[in-house]
Motif scaffolding. Structure first.
Motif, PDB file in Angstrom:
ATOM      1  N   THR A  73      71.913  30.458   9.184  1.00  0.00           N
ATOM      2  CA  THR A  73      70.479  30.628   9.444  1.00  0.00           C
ATOM      3  C   THR A  73      69.641  29.849   8.444  1.00  0.00           C
ATOM      4  O   THR A  73      68.631  29.237   8.805  1.00  0.00           O
ATOM      5  CB  THR A  73      70.107  32.117   9.386  1.00  0.00           C
ATOM      6  N   LEU A  74      70.048  29.868   7.176  1.00  0.00           N
ATOM      7  CA  LEU A  74      69.290  29.166   6.134  1.00  0.00           C
ATOM      8  C   LEU A  74      69.321  27.660   6.347  1.00  0.00           C
ATOM      9  O   LEU A  74      68.295  26.982   6.206  1.00  0.00           O
ATOM     10  CB  LEU A  74      69.862  29.517   4.759  1.00  0.00           C
ATOM     11  N   ILE A  75      70.489  27.125   6.703  1.00  0.00           N
ATOM     12  CA  ILE A  75      70.598  25.685   6.961  1.00  0.00           C
ATOM     13  C   ILE A  75      69.693  25.285   8.117  1.00  0.00           C
ATOM     14  O   ILE A  75      68.951  24.291   8.053  1.00  0.00           O
ATOM     15  CB  ILE A  75      72.063  25.295   7.268  1.00  0.00           C
ATOM     16  N   ILE A  76      69.740  26.068   9.183  1.00  0.00           N
ATOM     17  CA  ILE A  76      68.897  25.778  10.350  1.00  0.00           C
ATOM     18  C   ILE A  76      67.421  25.855   9.984  1.00  0.00           C
ATOM     19  O   ILE A  76      66.628  24.966  10.323  1.00  0.00           O
ATOM     20  CB  ILE A  76      69.215  26.763  11.493  1.00  0.00           C
ATOM     21  N   ALA A  77      67.027  26.902   9.266  1.00  0.00           N
ATOM     22  CA  ALA A  77      65.614  27.098   8.928  1.00  0.00           C
ATOM     23  C   ALA A  77      65.088  25.989   8.027  1.00  0.00           C
ATOM     24  O   ALA A  77      63.993  25.458   8.252  1.00  0.00           O
ATOM     25  CB  ALA A  77      65.431  28.460   8.259  1.00  0.00           C
ATOM     26  N   ILE A  78      65.863  25.609   7.007  1.00  0.00           N
ATOM     27  CA  ILE A  78      65.396  24.599   6.050  1.00  0.00           C
ATOM     28  C   ILE A  78      65.259  23.232   6.705  1.00  0.00           C
ATOM     29  O   ILE A  78      64.196  22.591   6.644  1.00  0.00           O
ATOM     30  CB  ILE A  78      66.341  24.527   4.839  1.00  0.00           C
ATOM     31  N   PHE A  79      66.328  22.767   7.350  1.00  0.00           N
ATOM     32  CA  PHE A  79      66.299  21.420   7.915  1.00  0.00           C
ATOM     33  C   PHE A  79      65.362  21.339   9.129  1.00  0.00           C
ATOM     34  O   PHE A  79      64.745  20.289   9.363  1.00  0.00           O
ATOM     35  CB  PHE A  79      67.712  20.969   8.287  1.00  0.00           C
ATOM     36  N   SER A  80      65.256  22.434   9.883  1.00  0.00           N
ATOM     37  CA  SER A  80      64.303  22.442  10.997  1.00  0.00           C
ATOM     38  C   SER A  80      62.879  22.337  10.474  1.00  0.00           C
ATOM     39  O   SER A  80      62.055  21.598  11.024  1.00  0.00           O
ATOM     40  CB  SER A  80      64.465  23.729  11.818  1.00  0.00           C
ATOM     41  N   VAL A  82      61.806  21.162   7.470  1.00  0.00           N
ATOM     42  CA  VAL A  82      61.550  19.863   6.839  1.00  0.00           C
ATOM     43  C   VAL A  82      61.303  18.797   7.897  1.00  0.00           C
ATOM     44  O   VAL A  82      60.336  18.024   7.824  1.00  0.00           O
ATOM     45  CB  VAL A  82      62.724  19.459   5.928  1.00  0.00           C
ATOM     46  N   GLY A  83      62.177  18.748   8.906  1.00  0.00           N
ATOM     47  CA  GLY A  83      62.017  17.757   9.960  1.00  0.00           C
ATOM     48  C   GLY A  83      60.734  17.947  10.741  1.00  0.00           C
ATOM     49  O   GLY A  83      60.030  16.977  11.053  1.00  0.00           O
ATOM     50  N   SER A  84      60.404  19.203  11.052  1.00  0.00           N
ATOM     51  CA  SER A  84      59.187  19.478  11.811  1.00  0.00           C
ATOM     52  C   SER A  84      57.951  19.064  11.031  1.00  0.00           C
ATOM     53  O   SER A  84      57.026  18.439  11.587  1.00  0.00           O
ATOM     54  CB  SER A  84      59.119  20.974  12.146  1.00  0.00           C
ATOM     55  N   VAL A  85      57.920  19.394   9.733  1.00  0.00           N
ATOM     56  CA  VAL A  85      56.763  19.047   8.904  1.00  0.00           C
ATOM     57  C   VAL A  85      56.616  17.529   8.792  1.00  0.00           C
ATOM     58  O   VAL A  85      55.513  16.980   8.938  1.00  0.00           O
ATOM     59  CB  VAL A  85      56.885  19.686   7.511  1.00  0.00           C
ATOM     60  N   VAL A  86      57.714  16.836   8.563  1.00  0.00           N
ATOM     61  CA  VAL A  86      57.663  15.384   8.379  1.00  0.00           C
ATOM     62  C   VAL A  86      57.266  14.684   9.676  1.00  0.00           C
ATOM     63  O   VAL A  86      56.290  13.913   9.721  1.00  0.00           O
ATOM     64  CB  VAL A  86      59.015  14.848   7.879  1.00  0.00           C
ATOM     65  N   PHE A  87      57.992  14.963  10.756  1.00  0.00           N
ATOM     66  CA  PHE A  87      57.760  14.245  12.005  1.00  0.00           C
ATOM     67  C   PHE A  87      56.420  14.623  12.647  1.00  0.00           C
ATOM     68  O   PHE A  87      55.643  13.756  13.038  1.00  0.00           O
ATOM     69  CB  PHE A  87      58.900  14.518  12.996  1.00  0.00           C
ATOM     70  N   VAL A 141      70.891  22.947  17.126  1.00  0.00           N
ATOM     71  CA  VAL A 141      69.783  23.900  16.997  1.00  0.00           C
ATOM     72  C   VAL A 141      68.640  23.271  16.221  1.00  0.00           C
ATOM     73  O   VAL A 141      67.462  23.450  16.556  1.00  0.00           O
ATOM     74  CB  VAL A 141      70.263  25.188  16.296  1.00  0.00           C
ATOM     75  N   ILE A 142      68.969  22.510  15.167  1.00  0.00           N
ATOM     76  CA  ILE A 142      67.938  21.893  14.338  1.00  0.00           C
ATOM     77  C   ILE A 142      67.101  20.901  15.143  1.00  0.00           C
ATOM     78  O   ILE A 142      65.865  20.930  15.103  1.00  0.00           O
ATOM     79  CB  ILE A 142      68.585  21.191  13.117  1.00  0.00           C
ATOM     80  N   VAL A 143      67.768  20.037  15.896  1.00  0.00           N
ATOM     81  CA  VAL A 143      67.045  19.060  16.725  1.00  0.00           C
ATOM     82  C   VAL A 143      66.214  19.776  17.781  1.00  0.00           C
ATOM     83  O   VAL A 143      65.067  19.377  18.068  1.00  0.00           O
ATOM     84  CB  VAL A 143      68.040  18.082  17.381  1.00  0.00           C
ATOM     85  N   SER A 144      66.760  20.829  18.360  1.00  0.00           N
ATOM     86  CA  SER A 144      66.017  21.602  19.363  1.00  0.00           C
ATOM     87  C   SER A 144      64.765  22.222  18.751  1.00  0.00           C
ATOM     88  O   SER A 144      63.696  22.247  19.377  1.00  0.00           O
ATOM     89  CB  SER A 144      66.907  22.700  19.945  1.00  0.00           C
ATOM     90  N   ASN A 145      64.890  22.719  17.528  1.00  0.00           N
ATOM     91  CA  ASN A 145      63.715  23.274  16.848  1.00  0.00           C
ATOM     92  C   ASN A 145      62.660  22.211  16.595  1.00  0.00           C
ATOM     93  O   ASN A 145      61.451  22.477  16.693  1.00  0.00           O
ATOM     94  CB  ASN A 145      64.135  23.924  15.528  1.00  0.00           C
ATOM     95  N   TRP A 146      63.107  20.999  16.240  1.00  0.00           N
ATOM     96  CA  TRP A 146      62.146  19.903  16.068  1.00  0.00           C
ATOM     97  C   TRP A 146      61.351  19.685  17.354  1.00  0.00           C
ATOM     98  O   TRP A 146      60.133  19.508  17.331  1.00  0.00           O
ATOM     99  CB  TRP A 146      62.868  18.615  15.692  1.00  0.00           C
TER     100      TRP A 146
END
Length: 276
Positions: A73-80, A82-87, A141-146
Motif C-alpha cells: 500500500t505504501l509503495i502504491i501511495a507514494i509513487f502514485s 509523486v507521479g500524479s503531482v508531477v504529471f 495500480v500506480i499507472v491506473s492511479n495516475w
C-alpha cells in the motif's frame, strides 16, 4: 446588538460541536473497542475496557500479514502521488500558460473524465490491464492511479497557476531560466499549498482504494491493506475484536500522515501568500 451577536456565536459553536462529535465519535468508538475482548464489546460498546488487551492488534497484524500489506500500500501511495503531482501539475501549468483552441479542448476533455464513474468502465479497463500484461504488478495500480487522479489534480493545479503573476515568469526567463526551471523553481513553490492539498486528497483515494486494486492485484502476496481487510472480514465476520484492531491499524498510517501534512499545507499557503 451584542445579544444578537452572542446568540449567533452560540449557534455557530453548537453546530461546530455537533459536527465535531459526529466526526470524532466513530473513530473514538473504534479505538476504544479495539482494546477490549469480544465479550466486553458485545456487552457494552461504550464502556471502557475492563480487561485491557493488545491481543486484537497482534491477531490482526498476523492475519492481515500487515507488514507485507502495508509495504504494498505504501509503495502504491507514494509513487502514485509523486507521479500524479508531477504529471498533472505540469499539465495544468502548460495548459494555463498556453491558451489556445487545442489546449482548451484538451483541458475540457480531461475535466470531463471526472464525470465518468469507474464502475462504468471497469470491465473495459480490466481487459485493457490484461492486454498490457499489468495484472498482479504494483506498477499496474500506480499507472491506473495516475490516469484516474489526473483530472482533479490538473483542475486544482490549473486554478492555482492562474493566481501566479505571469510577470514573475517573464523576469525569470529574461535571467536565462528555461521552461522546466521556471516551473520547478518559480511557479511550483508559489502553488505549494495547492500541491499539498492535491497530495492529501489523492492519498485518501490511494490508501482506501479497493475496487480497482482488487481486480488488478489478485495474488495473496500482492494484497494491499484494504484487500487484506476485506479478506479478513470474509473469513471472520463476527470477530469484531480482531476486526476493530485491523481497522485501527489501517487508519494509523493515514492519521500520522495528515498530522504532518496539515502543517505543510498551512506553511505552503503562508509562503505562497508572502511570495505572491
Amino acid at each position: 446588538m451584542k445579544r444578537e451577536k452572542r446568540v449567533t456565536t452560540f449557534i455557530y459553536l453548537l453546530i461546530l460541536i455537533i459536527s465535531a462529535v459526529a466526526v470524532v465519535m466513530p473513530l473514538y468508538m473504534t479505538i476504544l473497542n479495539s482494546f477490549k475482548p469480544y465479550p466486553e464489546i458485545a456487552a457494552d460498546i461504550t464502556a471502557f475496557p475492563i480487561d485491557f488487551t493488545w491481543n486484537n492488534y497482534i491477531e490482526a497484524w498476523t492475519r492481515l500479514d500487515f507488514a507485507n500489506s502495508f509495504k504494498n500500500t505504501l509503495i502504491i501511495a507514494i509513487f502514485s502521488n509523486v507521479g500524479s503531482v508531477v504529471f498533472a501539475s505540469m499539465l495544468g501549468y502548460w495548459i494555463v500558460r498556453h491558451p489556445n483552441k487545442f489546449t482548451n479542448s484538451v483541458y475540457f476533455l480531461i475535466i470531463a473524465g471526472m464525470a465518468i464513474p469507474f464502475q462504468g468502465i471497469m470491465i473495459t479497463y480490466a481487459k485493457m490491464i490484461g492486454l498490457l500484461n499489468m495484472g498482479n504488478h504494483l506498477m499496474g495500480v500506480i499507472v491506473s492511479n495516475w490516469v484516474f487522479s489526473t483530472p482533479m489534480s490538473m483542475f486544482l493545479t490549473a486554478g492555482a497557476v492562474k493566481s501566479v503573476p505571469y510577470e514573475i515568469e517573464e523576469s525569470a526567463r529574461i535571467d536565462g531560466c528555461g521552461p522546466l526551471k521556471v516551473y520547478w523553481q518559480i511557479v511550483f513553490p508559489l502553488i505549494k499549498g495547492t500541491i499539498f492539498t492535491v497530495a492529501c486528497l489523492n492519498i485518501i483515494d490511494y490508501w482506501n482504494n479497493y475496487l480497482m486494486t482488487q481486480f488488478i492485484l489478485t495474488k495473496k502476496d500482492m494484497r494491499t491493506i484494504q484487500i487484506a481487510m476485506q479478506s479478513l472480514f470474509n473469513e471472520a465476520f463476527f470477530a469484531w475484536d480482531v476486526a476493530l484492531g485491523a481497522v485501527s491499524l489501517s487508519i494509523l498510517p493515514l492519521f500520522i500522515f495528515f498530522i504532518i501534512a496539515q502543517k505543510q499545507v498551512l506553511d505552503g499557503v503562508t509562503a505562497g501568500a508572502v511570495k505572491g
